[in-house]
Design a protein around this motif. Structure first.
Motif, PDB file in Angstrom:
ATOM      1  N   THR A  56     -21.845  20.264  25.155  1.00 34.71           N
ATOM      2  CA  THR A  56     -23.100  19.560  25.462  1.00 34.71           C
ATOM      3  C   THR A  56     -22.884  18.514  26.500  1.00 34.71           C
ATOM      4  N   SER A  57     -21.730  18.180  26.928  1.00 31.50           N
ATOM      5  CA  SER A  57     -21.728  17.287  28.074  1.00 31.50           C
ATOM      6  C   SER A  57     -21.933  17.411  29.218  1.00 31.50           C
ATOM      7  N   GLY A  58     -21.949  18.803  29.772  1.00 33.14           N
ATOM      8  CA  GLY A  58     -22.445  19.165  31.059  1.00 33.14           C
ATOM      9  C   GLY A  58     -21.074  19.366  31.865  1.00 33.14           C
ATOM     10  N   ILE A  59     -19.958  19.092  31.388  1.00 29.78           N
ATOM     11  CA  ILE A  59     -18.656  19.129  32.082  1.00 29.78           C
ATOM     12  C   ILE A  59     -18.193  20.458  31.864  1.00 29.78           C
ATOM     13  N   ARG A  60     -18.040  21.175  32.949  1.00 23.50           N
ATOM     14  CA  ARG A  60     -17.671  22.577  33.138  1.00 23.50           C
ATOM     15  C   ARG A  60     -16.429  22.882  33.812  1.00 23.50           C
ATOM     16  N   SER A  61     -16.134  21.926  34.679  1.00 24.95           N
ATOM     17  CA  SER A  61     -14.888  22.016  35.734  1.00 24.95           C
ATOM     18  C   SER A  61     -14.285  20.780  35.951  1.00 24.95           C
ATOM     19  N   VAL A  62     -13.137  20.662  36.673  1.00 23.99           N
ATOM     20  CA  VAL A  62     -12.421  19.621  37.185  1.00 23.99           C
ATOM     21  C   VAL A  62     -13.587  18.607  37.950  1.00 23.99           C
ATOM     22  N   ALA A  63     -14.366  19.293  39.019  1.00 16.11           N
ATOM     23  CA  ALA A  63     -15.393  18.556  39.755  1.00 16.11           C
ATOM     24  C   ALA A  63     -16.134  17.682  39.022  1.00 16.11           C
ATOM     25  N   ASP A  64     -16.577  18.125  37.896  1.00 15.49           N
ATOM     26  CA  ASP A  64     -17.657  17.299  36.994  1.00 15.49           C
ATOM     27  C   ASP A  64     -16.828  16.230  36.325  1.00 15.49           C
ATOM     28  N   LEU A  65     -15.597  15.904  36.422  1.00 11.99           N
ATOM     29  CA  LEU A  65     -14.935  14.590  35.728  1.00 11.99           C
ATOM     30  C   LEU A  65     -14.994  13.524  36.904  1.00 11.99           C
ATOM     31  N   ALA A  66     -15.534  13.837  38.180  1.00 11.65           N
ATOM     32  CA  ALA A  66     -15.758  12.624  38.867  1.00 11.65           C
ATOM     33  C   ALA A  66     -16.839  11.512  38.077  1.00 11.65           C
ATOM     34  N   GLY A  67     -16.207  10.229  38.067  1.00  9.62           N
ATOM     35  CA  GLY A  67     -16.831   9.084  37.615  1.00  9.62           C
ATOM     36  C   GLY A  67     -17.168   9.052  36.069  1.00  9.62           C
ATOM     37  N   LYS A  68     -16.325   9.960  35.541  1.00  6.79           N
ATOM     38  CA  LYS A  68     -16.440  10.128  33.930  1.00  6.79           C
ATOM     39  C   LYS A  68     -15.604   9.114  33.307  1.00  6.79           C
ATOM     40  N   ARG A  69     -15.852   8.963  31.838  1.00  6.37           N
ATOM     41  CA  ARG A  69     -15.000   8.277  31.016  1.00  6.37           C
ATOM     42  C   ARG A  69     -14.101   9.218  30.385  1.00  6.37           C
ATOM     43  N   ILE A  70     -12.638   9.020  30.778  1.00  9.87           N
ATOM     44  CA  ILE A  70     -11.722  10.000  30.200  1.00  9.87           C
ATOM     45  C   ILE A  70     -10.842   9.387  29.234  1.00  9.87           C
ATOM     46  N   GLY A  71     -10.609   9.787  28.081  1.00  9.32           N
ATOM     47  CA  GLY A  71      -9.786   9.261  27.146  1.00  9.32           C
ATOM     48  C   GLY A  71      -8.043   9.717  27.408  1.00  9.32           C
ATOM     49  N   ILE A  72      -7.300   8.617  27.314  1.00 14.16           N
ATOM     50  CA  ILE A  72      -6.018   8.894  27.764  1.00 14.16           C
ATOM     51  C   ILE A  72      -5.109   8.159  26.560  1.00 14.16           C
ATOM     52  N   SER A  73      -3.898   8.495  26.129  1.00 17.13           N
ATOM     53  CA  SER A  73      -3.007   7.717  25.303  1.00 17.13           C
ATOM     54  C   SER A  73      -2.629   6.487  25.477  1.00 17.13           C
ATOM     55  N   ALA A  74      -2.446   6.342  26.853  1.00 15.02           N
ATOM     56  CA  ALA A  74      -2.264   5.024  27.431  1.00 15.02           C
ATOM     57  C   ALA A  74      -2.169   4.975  29.115  1.00 15.02           C
ATOM     58  N   PRO A  75      -2.248   3.742  29.832  1.00 14.01           N
ATOM     59  CA  PRO A  75      -2.240   3.837  31.269  1.00 14.01           C
ATOM     60  C   PRO A  75      -0.844   4.238  31.738  1.00 14.01           C
ATOM     61  N   ASN A  76      -0.633   4.821  32.807  1.00 15.30           N
ATOM     62  CA  ASN A  76       0.646   4.937  33.275  1.00 15.30           C
ATOM     63  C   ASN A  76       1.573   5.918  32.365  1.00 15.30           C
ATOM     64  N   THR A  77       0.987   6.921  31.827  1.00 16.27           N
ATOM     65  CA  THR A  77       1.654   7.920  31.044  1.00 16.27           C
ATOM     66  C   THR A  77       1.648   9.053  31.429  1.00 16.27           C
ATOM     67  N   ILE A  78       2.115  10.212  30.732  1.00 14.89           N
ATOM     68  CA  ILE A  78       2.096  11.424  31.166  1.00 14.89           C
ATOM     69  C   ILE A  78       0.476  11.904  31.306  1.00 14.89           C
ATOM     70  N   ALA A  79      -0.152  11.444  30.334  1.00 17.95           N
ATOM     71  CA  ALA A  79      -1.734  11.699  30.328  1.00 17.95           C
ATOM     72  C   ALA A  79      -2.213  11.499  31.391  1.00 17.95           C
ATOM     73  N   ASP A  80      -2.337  10.328  32.009  1.00 17.86           N
ATOM     74  CA  ASP A  80      -3.336  10.047  33.353  1.00 17.86           C
ATOM     75  C   ASP A  80      -2.355  10.562  34.380  1.00 17.86           C
ATOM     76  N   THR A  81      -1.059  10.675  34.380  1.00 22.97           N
ATOM     77  CA  THR A  81      -0.408  11.177  35.632  1.00 22.97           C
ATOM     78  C   THR A  81      -0.819  12.714  35.881  1.00 22.97           C
ATOM     79  N   LEU A  82      -0.802  13.472  34.639  1.00 24.41           N
ATOM     80  CA  LEU A  82      -1.144  14.974  35.157  1.00 24.41           C
ATOM     81  C   LEU A  82      -2.450  15.066  35.320  1.00 24.41           C
ATOM     82  N   THR A  83      -3.416  14.150  34.769  1.00 21.21           N
ATOM     83  CA  THR A  83      -4.873  14.169  34.861  1.00 21.21           C
ATOM     84  C   THR A  83      -5.214  13.978  36.442  1.00 21.21           C
ATOM     85  N   LYS A  84      -4.453  12.927  36.936  1.00 25.20           N
ATOM     86  CA  LYS A  84      -4.757  12.373  38.340  1.00 25.20           C
ATOM     87  C   LYS A  84      -4.394  13.605  39.054  1.00 25.20           C
ATOM     88  N   SER A  85      -3.101  14.216  39.039  1.00 25.40           N
ATOM     89  CA  SER A  85      -2.685  15.261  39.813  1.00 25.40           C
ATOM     90  C   SER A  85      -3.742  16.457  40.009  1.00 25.40           C
TER      91      SER A  85
END
Length: 316
Positions: free
Chosen positions: A126-155
């Protein structure tokens, strides 16, 4: 006098056993080398628990004890404080410490890499997010900053020409991601297995970005490290740990049923999830060229400021 001599000889036979009869006395068993390992409750540590519970360490002459760490940074902290000889963690804290010169981290064993659909960003239908492009400007939960979580997502965002600077990164524990999605606290969240399977079952979350694809296909995620002072002082112990982990990982990959009960016991998931969850690609041998991808990406994304030469960190 003769009786005394005979008695003495008999006593000698009783004490020395078959040695007095021409055989070799059995030597006492060698004492096991004690090894303290800092661990986390993740499914890719299953080969370690197979090595421990299945007697692989014992056969290598190791007496292994463990201490629990909540995060990779906490596990590294236990290593630095002397509470552990070897620490399991996602690779990011190891390379950050090495880049900053805060610790002489040495890599002793690999653990896992991102297999297909084993790491990624999930969202509700129901979020309207269907692809990577839809993540622009969104709030994304990660385990902590500068971890594998946001590193992989940023890539993955970069691969799809999405500006990571516009994303709001929301730190929260991985087990809380599903409820945060349901409550509307985040729009999407980075997860690894088994949390992807759990989130799908609990709140109907779907994978909208597989971070084991593109530039990060088969990307190294976690491993085991020690300090240089320990690897130099105890090379035989490190080698024994490596042999046990290699054998246990090989057996875990060959027969998943060997590690499903261990995921229930140590990763604290139910038996159904253990049977159905996707696995990260389990590994043991440290390949410097493959692992070099991690600090190179960390440097590219600004997590570290100085390059790291992985080959100089590997203990063979």
């Amino acid at each position: 006098m003769a009786r005394a001599v005979l008695a003495g000889l008999l006593a000698l036979v009783l004490v020395t056993g078959c040695g007095a009869l021409g055989g070799s006395p059995s030597p006492p068993p060698p004492s096991a080398a004690k090894l303290r390992v800092s661990m986390m409750s993740t499914i890719d540590t299953a080969p370690f628990w197979l090595a421990k519970d299945g007697g692989y360490f014992q056969r290598e002459g190791l007496d292994v004890s463990t201490t629990e760490a909540a995060t990779g940074q906490a596990s590294l902290t236990k290593l630095l404080s002397g509470d552990a000889d070897i620490a399991y963690s996602s690779y990011t804290p190891f390379f950050v410490a090495r880049s900053k010169g805060t610790a002489d981290v040495r890599l002793v064993a690999d653990a896992s890499s991102a297999g297909p659909r084993s790491t990624g960003v999930v969202a509700l239908p129901t979020s309207g997010i269907r692809s990577v492009a839809d993540l622009a400007g969104k709030r994304i939960g990660i385990s902590a900053p500068n971890t594998i979580a946001d590193t992989l997502t940023k890539s993955v965002l970069a691969d799809n020409h999405v500006d990571a600077a516009g994303v709001k990164w929301v730190p929260l524990p991985l087990p809380n991601t599903a409820s945060a999605l349901k409550n509307g606290d985040i729009d999407a969240g980075f997860l690894t297995e088994p949390f992807i399977t759990d989130a799908a079952r609990e709140v109907g979350a779907v994978l909208v970005a597989d971070t084991g694809t593109g530039s990060t296909v088969d990307f190294p995620t976690a491993g085991y490290a020690a300090l240089g002072s320990f690897t130099s002082a105890s090379p035989s112990v490190v080698a024994a740990f490596q042999r046990a982990m290699s054998a246990a990982t090989r057996d875990a990959v060959a027969d998943r049923k060997k590690i499903e009960p261990l995921m229930v016991k140590y990763a604290k998931i139910d038996a159904d999830t253990a049977a159905r969850t996707g696995l990260l690609t389990l590994k043991s041998e440290v390949d410097a060229r493959r692992l070099q991808r991690v600090p190179d990406l960390l440097l590219k994304t600004g997590v570290i400021a100085k390059p790291v030469d992985v080959a100089a960190m590997v203990v063979r």
